[in-house]
Design a protein around this motif. Structure first.
Motif, PDB file in Angstrom:
ATOM      1  N   ALA A 179       4.068  12.283 -14.094  1.00 32.03           N
ATOM      2  CA  ALA A 179       4.182  11.379 -12.947  1.00 32.03           C
ATOM      3  C   ALA A 179       2.985  11.519 -12.014  1.00 32.03           C
ATOM      4  N   GLU A 180       2.565  12.743 -11.786  1.00 30.40           N
ATOM      5  CA  GLU A 180       1.425  12.979 -10.895  1.00 30.40           C
ATOM      6  C   GLU A 180       0.146  12.391 -11.485  1.00 30.40           C
ATOM      7  N   ASP A 181       0.064  12.324 -12.811  1.00 33.07           N
ATOM      8  CA  ASP A 181      -1.113  11.754 -13.460  1.00 33.07           C
ATOM      9  C   ASP A 181      -1.074  10.232 -13.475  1.00 33.07           C
ATOM     10  N   ASN A 182       0.087   9.667 -13.108  1.00 36.67           N
ATOM     11  CA  ASN A 182       0.262   8.220 -13.107  1.00 36.67           C
ATOM     12  C   ASN A 182       0.993   7.802 -11.835  1.00 36.67           C
ATOM     13  N   PRO A 183       0.329   7.895 -10.694  1.00 36.67           N
ATOM     14  CA  PRO A 183       1.008   7.620  -9.414  1.00 36.67           C
ATOM     15  C   PRO A 183       1.209   6.131  -9.171  1.00 36.67           C
ATOM     16  N   LEU A 184       2.259   5.830  -8.425  1.00 37.59           N
ATOM     17  CA  LEU A 184       2.538   4.469  -7.980  1.00 37.59           C
ATOM     18  C   LEU A 184       2.644   4.529  -6.465  1.00 37.59           C
ATOM     19  N   GLY A 237       8.636  -5.047 -28.635  1.00 42.12           N
ATOM     20  CA  GLY A 237       7.490  -4.490 -29.332  1.00 42.12           C
ATOM     21  C   GLY A 237       7.919  -3.551 -30.451  1.00 42.12           C
ATOM     22  N   LYS A 238       6.996  -3.209 -31.329  1.00 45.36           N
ATOM     23  CA  LYS A 238       7.310  -2.218 -32.370  1.00 45.36           C
ATOM     24  C   LYS A 238       7.580  -0.857 -31.743  1.00 45.36           C
ATOM     25  N   LEU A 239       6.859  -0.557 -30.670  1.00 49.96           N
ATOM     26  CA  LEU A 239       7.115   0.644 -29.881  1.00 49.96           C
ATOM     27  C   LEU A 239       7.148   0.211 -28.421  1.00 49.96           C
ATOM     28  N   ASN A 240       8.191   0.636 -27.724  1.00 47.13           N
ATOM     29  CA  ASN A 240       8.395   0.202 -26.341  1.00 47.13           C
ATOM     30  C   ASN A 240       8.545   1.421 -25.447  1.00 47.13           C
ATOM     31  N   LEU A 241       7.822   1.400 -24.343  1.00 47.20           N
ATOM     32  CA  LEU A 241       7.873   2.509 -23.401  1.00 47.20           C
ATOM     33  C   LEU A 241       8.010   1.936 -21.998  1.00 47.20           C
ATOM     34  N   LEU A 242       8.975   2.454 -21.277  1.00 44.85           N
ATOM     35  CA  LEU A 242       9.227   2.010 -19.913  1.00 44.85           C
ATOM     36  C   LEU A 242       9.380   3.233 -19.021  1.00 44.85           C
ATOM     37  N   VAL A 243       8.898   3.117 -17.792  1.00 50.05           N
ATOM     38  CA  VAL A 243       9.088   4.145 -16.763  1.00 50.05           C
ATOM     39  C   VAL A 243       9.838   3.491 -15.618  1.00 50.05           C
ATOM     40  N   ASN A 244      10.865   4.173 -15.121  1.00 47.00           N
ATOM     41  CA  ASN A 244      11.575   3.572 -13.991  1.00 47.00           C
ATOM     42  C   ASN A 244      11.841   4.585 -12.897  1.00 47.00           C
ATOM     43  N   TYR A 245      12.029   4.055 -11.701  1.00 45.18           N
ATOM     44  CA  TYR A 245      12.353   4.834 -10.505  1.00 45.18           C
ATOM     45  C   TYR A 245      13.727   4.384 -10.025  1.00 45.18           C
ATOM     46  N   TRP A 246      14.666   5.310  -9.940  1.00 44.19           N
ATOM     47  CA  TRP A 246      15.997   5.022  -9.404  1.00 44.19           C
ATOM     48  C   TRP A 246      16.153   5.736  -8.068  1.00 44.19           C
ATOM     49  N   TRP A 247      16.628   5.022  -7.062  1.00 50.67           N
ATOM     50  CA  TRP A 247      16.881   5.649  -5.769  1.00 50.67           C
ATOM     51  C   TRP A 247      17.782   4.722  -4.955  1.00 50.67           C
ATOM     52  N   ASP A 248      18.341   5.242  -3.871  1.00 51.19           N
ATOM     53  CA  ASP A 248      19.154   4.435  -2.969  1.00 51.19           C
ATOM     54  C   ASP A 248      18.263   3.979  -1.823  1.00 51.19           C
ATOM     55  N   PRO A 280       0.796  -1.236   0.000  1.00 48.73           N
ATOM     56  CA  PRO A 280       0.000   0.000   0.000  1.00 48.73           C
ATOM     57  C   PRO A 280       0.822   1.276   0.000  1.00 48.73           C
ATOM     58  N   ASP A 281       2.074   1.219   0.461  1.00 52.65           N
ATOM     59  CA  ASP A 281       2.867   2.449   0.543  1.00 52.65           C
ATOM     60  C   ASP A 281       4.349   2.109   0.485  1.00 52.65           C
ATOM     61  N   ALA A 282       5.172   3.163   0.494  1.00 53.06           N
ATOM     62  CA  ALA A 282       6.613   2.984   0.326  1.00 53.06           C
ATOM     63  C   ALA A 282       7.256   2.249   1.501  1.00 53.06           C
ATOM     64  N   SER A 283       6.736   2.429   2.703  1.00 55.33           N
ATOM     65  CA  SER A 283       7.340   1.775   3.861  1.00 55.33           C
ATOM     66  C   SER A 283       7.140   0.267   3.801  1.00 55.33           C
ATOM     67  N   VAL A 284       5.962  -0.180   3.381  1.00 58.69           N
ATOM     68  CA  VAL A 284       5.718  -1.615   3.228  1.00 58.69           C
ATOM     69  C   VAL A 284       6.578  -2.166   2.095  1.00 58.69           C
ATOM     70  N   PRO A 317       9.253   5.228  -4.375  1.00 64.29           N
ATOM     71  CA  PRO A 317       9.984   6.222  -3.570  1.00 64.29           C
ATOM     72  C   PRO A 317       9.690   7.631  -4.063  1.00 64.29           C
ATOM     73  N   ALA A 318      10.023   8.606  -3.251  1.00 67.36           N
ATOM     74  CA  ALA A 318       9.738  10.013  -3.578  1.00 67.36           C
ATOM     75  C   ALA A 318      10.839  10.577  -4.474  1.00 67.36           C
ATOM     76  N   VAL A 319      10.919  10.047  -5.698  1.00 70.80           N
ATOM     77  CA  VAL A 319      11.865  10.533  -6.699  1.00 70.80           C
ATOM     78  C   VAL A 319      11.118  10.723  -8.009  1.00 70.80           C
ATOM     79  N   SER A 320      11.701  11.523  -8.906  1.00 73.43           N
ATOM     80  CA  SER A 320      11.087  11.713 -10.211  1.00 73.43           C
ATOM     81  C   SER A 320      11.325  10.482 -11.075  1.00 73.43           C
ATOM     82  N   PRO A 321      10.269   9.818 -11.547  1.00 76.92           N
ATOM     83  CA  PRO A 321      10.480   8.681 -12.443  1.00 76.92           C
ATOM     84  C   PRO A 321      11.041   9.143 -13.783  1.00 76.92           C
ATOM     85  N   ARG A 322      11.612   8.191 -14.506  1.00 71.82           N
ATOM     86  CA  ARG A 322      12.231   8.482 -15.796  1.00 71.82           C
ATOM     87  C   ARG A 322      11.529   7.700 -16.900  1.00 71.82           C
ATOM     88  N   LEU A 323      11.544   8.266 -18.098  1.00 69.61           N
ATOM     89  CA  LEU A 323      10.857   7.664 -19.235  1.00 69.61           C
ATOM     90  C   LEU A 323      11.868   7.192 -20.263  1.00 69.61           C
TER      91      LEU A 323
END
Length: 332
Positions: free
Chosen positions: A126-131, A242-253, A14-18, A135-141
């Motif tokens: 990112a705000e329109d697609n929350p996870l 795929g013919k078109l591939n899109l990935l979003v990732n979150y990097w953090w320590d 449910p959240d980042a701590s879990v 973690p509280a970082v800007s995801p990358r596309l």
């Protein structure tokens, strides 16, 4: 024989701590099926290129990006040239919307754009697609044609979310490094060295120990909407099919322990220790094990905690250790 990865239902996070406790703390890869199936971005991508281009255009900040562009003959396999002196692709700078349009309008080329922080290039996406557990970082596309990204590691923990297309991750644990025949650390395609053996032909005689790594490989296939947690330093080869591939990732320590990066400490150790004779290196290995890696626990466990000095808990002790190290580096 290859390994397997754990699967965890994203609904149980449910959240980042879990997420930290259940997923990150064990430091093992975890598959999260359907984790981003609910995203508007995932649903729009399934509606086709025109819908996806229009949706991304709502957030486009108009910035230029660097694209990897290869001849169709490389079939999306971005790698070194045969002599390792250069690469089999070029880098081109162009506005993001033009890069996306070129990717969508061509299917027989090799082009991709990656590692774009949404907060910079697509603010609001990112705000329109929350996870909820991210973690509280800007995801990358990352967006592009079919591609094969050479086997490499990251120095950050990673949640990789497949939005469009399919991704196959082939993973090797960190301690397989000696069997992967890693390329140069200062001449890389995108920042990290690659495992040359993982992209070679099977049973290439230049890489005889790779058979041991291959026995330990974990292969994970992800569909649009799926995600993968990948701990730092795990080697991964990534195929987008795929013919078109899109990935979003979150990097953090996930496990910050101070202001310094472990890789920087390793580079200093290279300059100070790697060239010394083997008996002395063995002595330093014992010291590193005792003080840093601590297989037997805290090096001063036999003393009361109030006598641990700079090896005690607390950021003030980290500061004192850093100050002492800086004095030694300056010759003080």
């Amino acid at each position: 024989m290859t390994g397997t990865a754990t699967e965890i239902d994203p609904a149980a996070l449910p959240d980042a701590s879990v997420f930290q406790r259940v997923v990150a703390d064990p430091c093992r890869p975890v598959i999260l099926r359907g984790a981003v199936r609910h995203w508007s971005l995932t649903r729009v991508a399934a509606d086709g290129n025109a819908a996806l281009a229009a949706y991304l255009g709502r957030f486009d900040a108009g910035r230029e990006v660097e694209a990897f562009v290869g001849d169709p003959a490389i079939a999306g396999r971005y790698h070194y040239s045969d002599d390792l002196a250069g690469f089999n692709f070029t880098r081109q700078t162009l506005p993001l919307n033009q890069a996306i349009r070129r990717i969508m309008e061509t299917a027989d080329q090799s082009l991709y754009v990656g590692s774009l922080p949404m907060s910079v290039f697509l603010p609001g996406l990112a705000e329109d697609n929350p996870l909820p557990f991210a973690p509280a970082v800007s995801p990358r596309l990352w967006i592009g044609h079919a591609s094969i990204v050479g086997c490499h590691y990251d120095m950050s923990d990673n949640i990789a979310c497949v939005v469009a297309g399919r991704r196959r991750f082939t993973l090797y644990p960190p301690d397989a490094i000696g069997d992967l025949y890693v390329g140069p650390i200062d001449h890389t395609m995108a920042g990290q060295p690659v495992a040359l053996a993982a992209d070679a032909e099977p049973d290439d005689p230049r890489y005889p120990r790779f058979a041991q790594a291959r026995e330990r490989a974990i292969t994970i296939d992800l569909e649009a909407g799926d995600a993968l947690y990948l701990p730092k330093l795990w080697w991964h080869r990534v195929e987008a099919t795929g013919k078109l591939n899109l990935l979003v990732n979150y990097w953090w320590d996930a496990f910050p322990a101070g202001p310094d990066q472990p890789f920087a400490a390793m580079l200093l150790a290279l300059t100070a220790i790697a060239g010394r004779p083997e008996p002395e290196r063995a002595a330093w290995r014992a010291w590193f094990d005792h003080y840093v890696f601590r297989p037997d626990g805290h090096p001063l466990a036999h003393l009361p905690t109030d006598r641990h000095g700079v090896l005690g808990e607390g950021r003030e002790n980290i500061g004192m250790l850093r100050a002492h190290a800086m004095r030694l580096l300056r010759g003080g």
